[in-house]
Design an enzyme around this catalytic site. Structure first.
Site, PDB file in Angstrom:
ATOM      1  N   HIS A   1       0.645  -1.031  -0.290  1.00 52.54           N
ATOM      2  CA  HIS A   1      -0.317   0.057  -0.287  1.00 52.54           C
ATOM      3  C   HIS A   1       0.835   0.756   0.149  1.00 52.54           C
ATOM      4  CE1 HIS A   1       0.722   1.286   3.834  1.00 52.54           C
ATOM      5  NE2 HIS A   1       0.930   0.370   4.059  1.00 52.54           N
ATOM      6  N   CYS A   2       0.572   2.513  -0.024  1.00 48.61           N
ATOM      7  CA  CYS A   2       1.020   3.819  -0.436  1.00 48.61           C
ATOM      8  C   CYS A   2       0.182   4.856   0.819  1.00 48.61           C
ATOM      9  CB  CYS A   2       1.212   4.148  -1.267  1.00 48.61           C
ATOM     10  SG  CYS A   2      -0.085   4.314  -2.420  1.00 48.61           S
ATOM     11  N   ALA A   3      -0.170   6.456   0.468  1.00 43.30           N
ATOM     12  CA  ALA A   3      -0.743   6.630   0.853  1.00 43.30           C
ATOM     13  C   ALA A   3      -2.461   6.245   0.066  1.00 43.30           C
ATOM     14  CB  ALA A   3      -0.487   8.122   0.864  1.00 43.30           C
TER      15      ALA A   3
ATOM     16  N   GLY B   1      -3.576   4.519  -2.633  1.00 48.20           N
ATOM     17  CA  GLY B   1      -3.767   3.374  -3.455  1.00 48.20           C
ATOM     18  C   GLY B   1      -2.842   4.299  -5.121  1.00 48.20           C
TER      19      GLY B   1
ATOM     20  N   MET C   1      -2.972   3.654   3.328  1.00 49.65           N
ATOM     21  CA  MET C   1      -3.016   4.041   4.184  1.00 49.65           C
ATOM     22  C   MET C   1      -3.900   4.935   4.858  1.00 49.65           C
ATOM     23  SD  MET C   1      -1.424   2.946   6.864  1.00 49.65           S
ATOM     24  CE  MET C   1      -1.618   4.225   8.240  1.00 49.65           C
TER      25      MET C   1
END
Length: 143
Positions: A89-91, A93, A118
């Site tokens: 994951h990132c912030a 997507g 996130m």
């Protein structure tokens, strides 16, 4: 005749992705589904693709930080076990969606992509761990 080929291609393409968004390598999951996976699969590793400062501001417990924008990103991925299942994951997507092609190209077998990142994890009320003040996250230090 042409319609027959188009229909056959559509049927074949539909068979490549199941109802949960899984195509054999990548499965798209929500924050709730990711939390369930983490609870049920102790072999799953979490890879947070955000920057070190984003990671320090809050991350999923047990996550390892591997900055997608780092010049060493692909090299660090090559050193990882490609048979281990990973939740990435990132912030929000965007970066993790871009990273999927790299994971697939390198031959990773099972990737779970938390598509809301996130932001979705936090919005779902899931727990977040902070990096203690004065401790540098292990950005780009995988494996």
């Amino acid at each position: 005749m042409r319609r027959g080929w188009i229909f056959a291609l559509l049927v074949a393409a539909a068979g490549c992705v199941d109802d949960n968004g899984y195509n054999g390598t990548v499965r798209e999951v929500s924050a709730a589904a990711a939390a369930k996976l983490l609870r049920d699969d102790n072999t799953l590793s979490i890879i947070d693709l955000r920057t070190a400062s984003e990671f320090a501001g809050g991350h999923i417990a047990g996550a390892q930080n591997l900055d997608y924008r780092s010049p060493d990103f692909s090299r660090n991925l090559r050193a990882m076990d490609m048979d281990t299942p990973y939740l990435i994951h990132c912030a929000s997507g965007g970066r993790s969606s871009q990273a999927l092609a790299v994971f697939e190209r390198l031959g990773f077998k099972r990737i779970y992509h938390m598509k809301e990142g996130m932001n979705g994890w936090r919005a779902d009320g899931r727990p977040v761990e902070q990096t203690p003040s004065g401790v540098s996250p292990r950005s780009g230090s995988i494996p």
